[in-house]
Design an enzyme around this catalytic site. Structure first.
Site, PDB file in Angstrom:
ATOM      1  CB  ALA A 103      -0.923  -0.012   1.214  1.00 23.30           C
TER       2      ALA A 103
ATOM      3  NE  ARG B 289       6.977  -2.145  -3.262  1.00 26.54           N
ATOM      4  CZ  ARG B 289       6.515  -3.112  -2.483  1.00 26.54           C
ATOM      5  NH1 ARG B 289       6.759  -3.093  -1.172  1.00 26.54           N
ATOM      6  NH2 ARG B 289       5.792  -4.105  -2.983  1.00 26.54           N
TER       7      ARG B 289
ATOM      8  CB  SER C 265      -3.225   0.690  11.935  1.00 31.89           C
ATOM      9  OG  SER C 265      -2.425  -0.398  12.372  1.00 31.89           O
ATOM     10  NE  ARG C 266      -5.566  -6.798  12.804  1.00 33.96           N
ATOM     11  CZ  ARG C 266      -6.795  -7.275  12.644  1.00 33.96           C
ATOM     12  NH1 ARG C 266      -7.752  -6.877  13.450  1.00 33.96           N
ATOM     13  NH2 ARG C 266      -7.070  -8.117  11.670  1.00 33.96           N
TER      14      ARG C 266
ATOM     15  CE1 TYR D  22      -6.783  -2.397   9.616  1.00 28.18           C
ATOM     16  CE2 TYR D  22      -7.498  -4.659   9.976  1.00 28.18           C
ATOM     17  CZ  TYR D  22      -6.486  -3.749   9.784  1.00 28.18           C
ATOM     18  OH  TYR D  22      -5.187  -4.164   9.751  1.00 28.18           O
TER      19      TYR D  22
ATOM     20  CE  LYS E  93      -0.064 -10.022  -5.693  1.00 28.49           C
ATOM     21  NZ  LYS E  93       0.838 -10.842  -4.826  1.00 28.49           N
TER      22      LYS E  93
ATOM     23  NE  ARG F  45       5.351 -11.811  -0.293  1.00 27.96           N
ATOM     24  CZ  ARG F  45       5.912 -10.652   0.058  1.00 27.96           C
ATOM     25  NH1 ARG F  45       6.722 -10.619   1.113  1.00 27.96           N
ATOM     26  NH2 ARG F  45       5.673  -9.552  -0.631  1.00 27.96           N
TER      27      ARG F  45
ATOM     28  CG  ASP G  84       3.696 -13.128  -2.716  1.00 27.38           C
ATOM     29  OD1 ASP G  84       2.907 -12.313  -2.198  1.00 27.38           O
ATOM     30  OD2 ASP G  84       4.859 -12.830  -3.025  1.00 27.38           O
TER      31      ASP G  84
END
Length: 332
Positions: A16, A18, A37-38, A59, A98, A167, A179
């Protein structure tokens, strides 16, 4: 509704910061007005760093704001379903990173929920909004390389040293197939214009990395004996290329998926017209993706890519992963 689409960002993921936020800001019809953010402190830090006016400490609070039309979801894959459903219920249009979900059943739920709520849902495959992909399709359809015989594509990088990478959580939808393998599969479906019939894949599953596939090679069968041969990985040297083979020529695309707007995105063709390099405009495909999204929401335009496409891509992805786990060919 305003003639500018107002965006909220659900999370502070690096993609987000970058790529997507700068892309939205560089577009014509969009603006970033909030980030969540949380916890409030992290949201405030991100808002200050990115010069975003509003910061939300949850959120839920962002989704409750009447000043936001659409949200971008860059959260880990296992959270895509939950927050897409919540965003749809809140009446927000959704751009989801994605792969859109953990499997096709989840993706179908997301599409159905967004249709019921009357909001637009799009999967953030930015590359296919770049004008060069229409140019590539035009070259193939013109017959310049003859009849299509197959596609070779790859997307690999090496992040294996960072064993804390998100990941590497298998139950979060981690692994190289989800990924980056999603790109070769997506582009083959786009260029061939048909859905695959079967997939066979082999993977390197690493216990050092949560048991996810760190490298996967695959063979995807399409109608008319056309195939995609691909590999993807998170424990290999960086590659990001595609080759389209025809009976009378070949089309080669360097930086096929991750292309910088400040660098050359041209591709080459050797075919019936000889050898030529196709010059491509230097544009930000994230910005073009955002403007296509805004056209749908603000003008009621038909999206370039129907939300159901995300469901179909997930069917191939989940089948490829199952093939690698079971070491067998999976029919679709």
């Amino acid at each position: 509704m305003n003639q500018t689409l107002r965006w909220g960002i659900l999370g502070t993921a690096s993609i987000a910061k970058r790529s997507v936020i700068p892309g939205i800001r560089g577009s014509i019809r969009n603006e970033v007005v909030a980030i969540a953010s949380r916890n409030q402190e992290k949201a405030d830090e991100a808002a200050k760093e990115l010069h975003i006016e509003n910061a939300f400490g949850s959120y839920e609070a962002l989704l409750a704001s009447d000043d936001i039309d659409a949200v971008y979801i860059p959260l880990p894959n296992h959270l895509h379903l939950e927050w897409t459903l919540r965003a749809a219920e809140a009446g927000k249009h959704i751009l989801c990173e994605k792969p859109i979900a953990l499997n096709s059943a989840e993706a179908e739920k997301m599409v159905e929920a967004c249709q019921k709520a009357g909001v637009h849902l799009a999967e953030a495959f930015m590359y296919r909004h770049h004008p060069r992909y229409q140019m590539i399709q035009d070259a193939i359809q013109s017959g310049e390389i003859g009849e299509l015989r197959g596609i070779h594509a790859n997307f690999t990088f090496n992040s294996a040293a960072n064993t804390e990478n998100i990941r590497y959580h298998k139950d979060w939808g981690g692994g190289s197939l989800y990924d980056v393998g999603c790109y070769p599969i997506s582009v083959a479906r786009l260029l061939i214009g048909q859905e695959p019939e079967a997939v066979t894949a082999q993977a390197l599953f690493s216990e050092k990395h949560g048991g996810v596939d760190m490298m996967t090679s695959g063979f995807v069968e399409f109608p008319n004996s056309i195939s995609l041969i691909f590999d993807c990985g998170m424990w290999a040297a960086f590659r990001n290329e595609m080759e389209v083979l025809g009976t009378d020529g070949v089309l080669k695309v360097p930086s096929a998926f991750a292309s910088d707007p400040d660098t050359d995105s041209s591709f080459s063709i050797t075919g019936k017209l000889g050898n030529r390099v196709v010059e491509v405009p230097r544009v930000n495909h994230y910005s073009l993706m955002a403007d296509d999204f805004a056209d749908v929401v603000l003008d009621g335009s038909k999206p370039k890519f129907d939300p159901q496409d995300a469901v179909l891509n997930m069917k191939v992805l989940e089948s490829a992963l199952r093939s690698a786990e079971q070491r067998k060919r999976i029919e679709l």
